[in-house]
Design an enzyme around this catalytic site. Structure first.
Site, PDB file in Angstrom:
ATOM      1  N   GLU A   1       0.811  -1.214   0.000  1.00  0.00           N
ATOM      2  CA  GLU A   1       0.000   0.000   0.000  1.00  0.00           C
ATOM      3  C   GLU A   1       0.848   1.269   0.000  1.00  0.00           C
ATOM      4  OE1 GLU A   1      -0.375  -2.627   1.875  1.00  0.00           O
ATOM      5  OE2 GLU A   1      -2.478  -3.139   2.199  1.00  0.00           O
TER       6      GLU A   1
ATOM      7  N   TRP B   1       2.270  -4.626  26.724  1.00  0.00           N
ATOM      8  CA  TRP B   1       2.524  -5.185  25.401  1.00  0.00           C
ATOM      9  C   TRP B   1       3.930  -5.764  25.337  1.00  0.00           C
ATOM     10  CZ3 TRP B   1       0.380  -1.481  21.043  1.00  0.00           C
ATOM     11  CH2 TRP B   1      -1.017  -1.384  21.190  1.00  0.00           C
TER      12      TRP B   1
END
Lengths: 541, 541
Positions: free
Chosen positions: A330, A440
């Site tokens: 992209e 995380w």
């Protein structure tokens, strides 16, 4: 008040005209297994004109799609140039996709013609009966009879089709925003999505590739384009090479480490681009088959994160700097490039070079947190990377995807942080992040550390369910030939390198890390294997 | 079929935003006569916002013109960025033009504000009474009182105006084709003509400047921009530097060889750009004042042809490669750059480097013969160079000039030949402009002024070789019957009508101006006569 400047012609036709005239003596060389077959850019220009005439003869008009099912080679370069230059749309098919994906893609793009390498003809012929819009197949390196085609599809030989065609073509004027080329990306969920590059986006991206702080491609380069032409346009290298007259070396189907080593020895390229897996393979090969590769002024690695160990091995053992870059289909794909700032040296410079790098001026970036708020560039705040710019997709072809695009920004699906001086560090794919006890854990960081162990060939880290912490990391690891390390040894090796609570306790030895069609670690398959109890997991404490 | 790509933002606002954030620690340094005063690009970003607020406070809205009458310095860079970023139009006034030319230009562009260096305030104040649209003058490096202004014009201090303004500005979205900056060129005939650069053209040109085969500007560079910011946008160096984070060194008014040498010693730039006259002066200075200048990885020379002796002296005596380039105000200015092809060495490489070089892919070129037919690139056929591309002018501001622009091509007025591999050699000028020290002197303008003298019958001006300035004007003059004027009287008559440096010092009295078959002055015959020593030349001082 408007300017008095021309728009100029940002088009593939101008690229073709320019490269084949001003740099007519530069050349594209394709590896044959033993030496190369070569064509000058002047010849490529003449043959591109012949190909355009041939395609017009097959009924290709206006913006019809002409697909390629090819390795990197001379004729694929001709297709890259001729198809957009004539106003049609080049569609590069990823030969590694499944039958289901390929037939979906060819139908969705409404491919009218497919050019196929004779070596790939047997593979393509399996899919042709399900492709409903294809009318012609052109066999490169063979005869029409080399491919089995169903009723309604005509087969041709590439060379016979070109023979006797005029070597000039009156390239039409095109809108710079018109479609030039398309490439489907197989996302994590649902059908593959099409990204349609414009003449303008390819032109600007090619300029960027040749800028000093990006890949610095120049007329003096000979560029080994290992990254497939069906994978994010071979990172734009073929177009960029034609823009400045850099010569191209194409490996065709010869992508094994020993073949790459042979090509390097025979052609002595100055620049090369490939994913980490290819470079890892080459390094392993070179360990037992030493060879001088210092003719490479630099190699670029992208597609997935480059392990620091890989970068050090290239530079310290072979004198070849590795340029770490980030991008995606992209983003054309050049998103960011990791050159250390002027004046930095040693460990400080390395720390910059491990990152995904800095964005060029054309690519605007921001980090967005869970709440949707923009996060500061403080080198700590972790959020999803969003980008916008003249070679960034605004949408997918014929599909709305509000998850991926919003307010003119592309949600990359990559998660990381950015320093105040603009260096991006990706810590994970949004979907691969391991959420342990509200914190995380970066799977990429763990992988890099594990792969730095001398016995390890490859490693992939996934999150697995955990009653207490929600998720915990599982390391799937493969070892070099004749080598091994126990999970305890690996855990010991990691300690001190990551926070204690991030140390993984789940380990699985595998033969090799499963790969996606574009050569990235296929964590989806690993997760499925884990869920199905197919991984042999041992636990450390 | 349209692409799915974004347009992106090719704008000075994005350039400013990017450079001041990602390259916030890069800096612009201005020579003060003793050392530099410096600002980081982060500061430049904040001050540009302050300048935009200040200008808005003075009534600058939409695309109003804000002129600069400045040397190369920090604040001129701020103006370069702030004015286009806020949607207004930067107009760089060439301080070396005559009162007549400058007042014509300021009126034609409808300048609303002029920012002036305090050192240039006395000069500008002489012209202000004739400038009919100017309402505000901002003095950089001084107080409002440092400039004498006529009724209706308000004077301000740059620093006082910026102080207390917010350091952020909500830069508006602009059409990439909108005017960003303008620069007038004093052509061969008639009034000066305005070239209006767009955000798009500046963006693309900046990318080109940073491409490896052009000037290869990178973050690692510190760039001495000697070529004036009022002269073809300092060859695009300020914008290109901000695009990649190259640091800038600005000489302000210190352009004498000893000053340039001092700046080189103090700042050790890696790159520099100037006209041949500057480099010749520096070489002469270095002969008697040796100094290491090998910190320069390269210097670019353009504006007029670089003498091979100059290129050899730099490279052989000082280890600094000279890059020969061609361009003009109408081409932004980067037209062609002379890098020798890969693999060439020694005399062969030098032969390429003496030329005006190769065009980049964005600049399309052709040679047109007397008959209007396009000529081959055979290295022999001589014709007028015509170019087209995204940073090439399509017309002049508010004037039709079908002589200069046709079918989308710019007639450069330069004459030469091109090799099959695209190397341009300029052999002559189609018109008879005199290039003195990198600036143009219009022969027609001088003729018109001389012929306005009551005693003069005819006058023809040609350029004659000059060691220091490359070329200087020679006036061949004939008198009306029974009348006469001395060269000193004529020179006195011209003073005030043209800039001081344009005043001719070479005079020849002739019986009549030789004519071509169509009755135009035959300057070729005059040049031949001069070269043969057949003109009786007297010199004034």
């Amino acid at each position: 008040m408007y300017s008095t400047m021309q728009d100029g012609e940002l088009s593939i036709a101008q690229l073709l005209r320019y490269g084949s005239q001003v740099h007519g003596t530069s050349e594209v060389a394709t590896w044959t297994g033993q030496g190369c077959r070569r064509r000058s850019y002047a010849e490529v220009g003449r043959r591109a004109a012949q190909l355009a005439h041939a395609l017009r003869g097959l009924g290709v008009t206006s913006d019809q799609r002409v697909a390629t099912f090819m390795w990197n080679n001379n004729e694929h370069l001709e297709a890259y140039l001729a198809i957009p230059a004539m106003g049609a749309v080049l569609h590069t098919l990823n030969i590694r996709l499944s039958a289901e994906q390929l037939t979906f893609i060819a139908d969705h793009a409404e491919d009218h013609v497919i050019i196929v390498d004779s070596t790939l003809a047997p593979l393509l012929s399996k899919y042709l009966p399900q492709m409903s819009t294809v009318r012609h197949v052109i066999v490169n390196g063979g005869e029409a009879g080399d491919i089995e085609v169903p009723e309604g599809i005509e087969a041709h030989s590439y060379e016979r089709l070109l023979a006797d065609q005029p070597t000039e073509y009156s390239w039409p004027a095109v809108d710079e925003r018109a479609a030039a080329a398309m490439c489907y990306t197989s996302g994590t969920t649902g059908d593959p999505k099409g990204v349609v590059y414009s003449h303008r986006s390819i032109w600007l991206h090619s300029m960027q590739v040749c800028m000093s702080d990006s890949m610095a491609l120049s007329q003096a380069d000979s560029t080994l384009a290992i990254v497939p032409q069906f994978h994010a346009m071979s990172w734009g290298l073929p177009y960029a090479a034609f823009m400045v007259g850099a010569s191209l070396i194409m490996p065709d189907r010869f992508l094994q480490p020993d073949a790459i080593a042979e090509i390097l020895a025979a052609e002595r390229p100055t620049f090369a681009g490939a994913v980490p897996t290819i470079w890892q393979g080459l390094l392993l090969h070179l360990e037992s088959n030493p060879q001088d590769i210092s003719h490479l002024r630099e190699v670029v690695v992208g597609g997935s994160a480059a392990p620091p160990s890989l970068m050090h091995a290239f530079e310290e053992n072979y004198g070849v700097p590795v340029l770490h870059a980030w991008g995606m289909t992209e983003t054309s794909p050049l998103g960011s490039v990791a050159r250390s700032p002027a004046g930095t040296t040693g460990e400080q410079a390395w720390a910059y070079r491990y990152t995904q790098g800095r964005f060029p001026a054309s690519v605007r970036a921001r980090l967005v947190g869970d709440s949707g708020a923009e996060l500061p560039w403080d080198g700590r705040s972790v959020g999803e990377l969003e980008v916008t710019g003249p070679w960034i997709a605004a949408k997918y072809y014929g599909v709305d995807d509000d998850e991926k695009f919003h307010d003119g920004w592309l949600r990359t699906g990559d998660v990381g942080h950015i320093t105040p001086d603009g260096y991006l560090t990706l810590t994970d794919r949004a979907k691969d992040v391991i959420k342990s006890g509200g914190e995380w854990i970066s799977s990429v960081e763990l992988e890099n550390h594990v792969m730095a162990h001398e016995s390890v060939a490859e490693a992939a880290v996934i999150g697995v369910p955990d009653e207490k912490w929600d998720e915990r990391p599982l390391v799937a690891v493969s070892f070099k030939d004749q080598q091994h390390a126990t999970p305890e040894q690996l855990r010991e090796f990691l300690s001190g390198k990551v926070a204690r609570w991030q140390l993984p306790e789940n380990w699985a030895v595998i033969d090799e890390v499963p790969k996606t069609s574009v050569g990235k670690a296929d964590k989806k398959r690993l997760r499925t294997a884990f869920a199905a109890g197919e991984l042999d997991v041992s636990r450390t404490e």
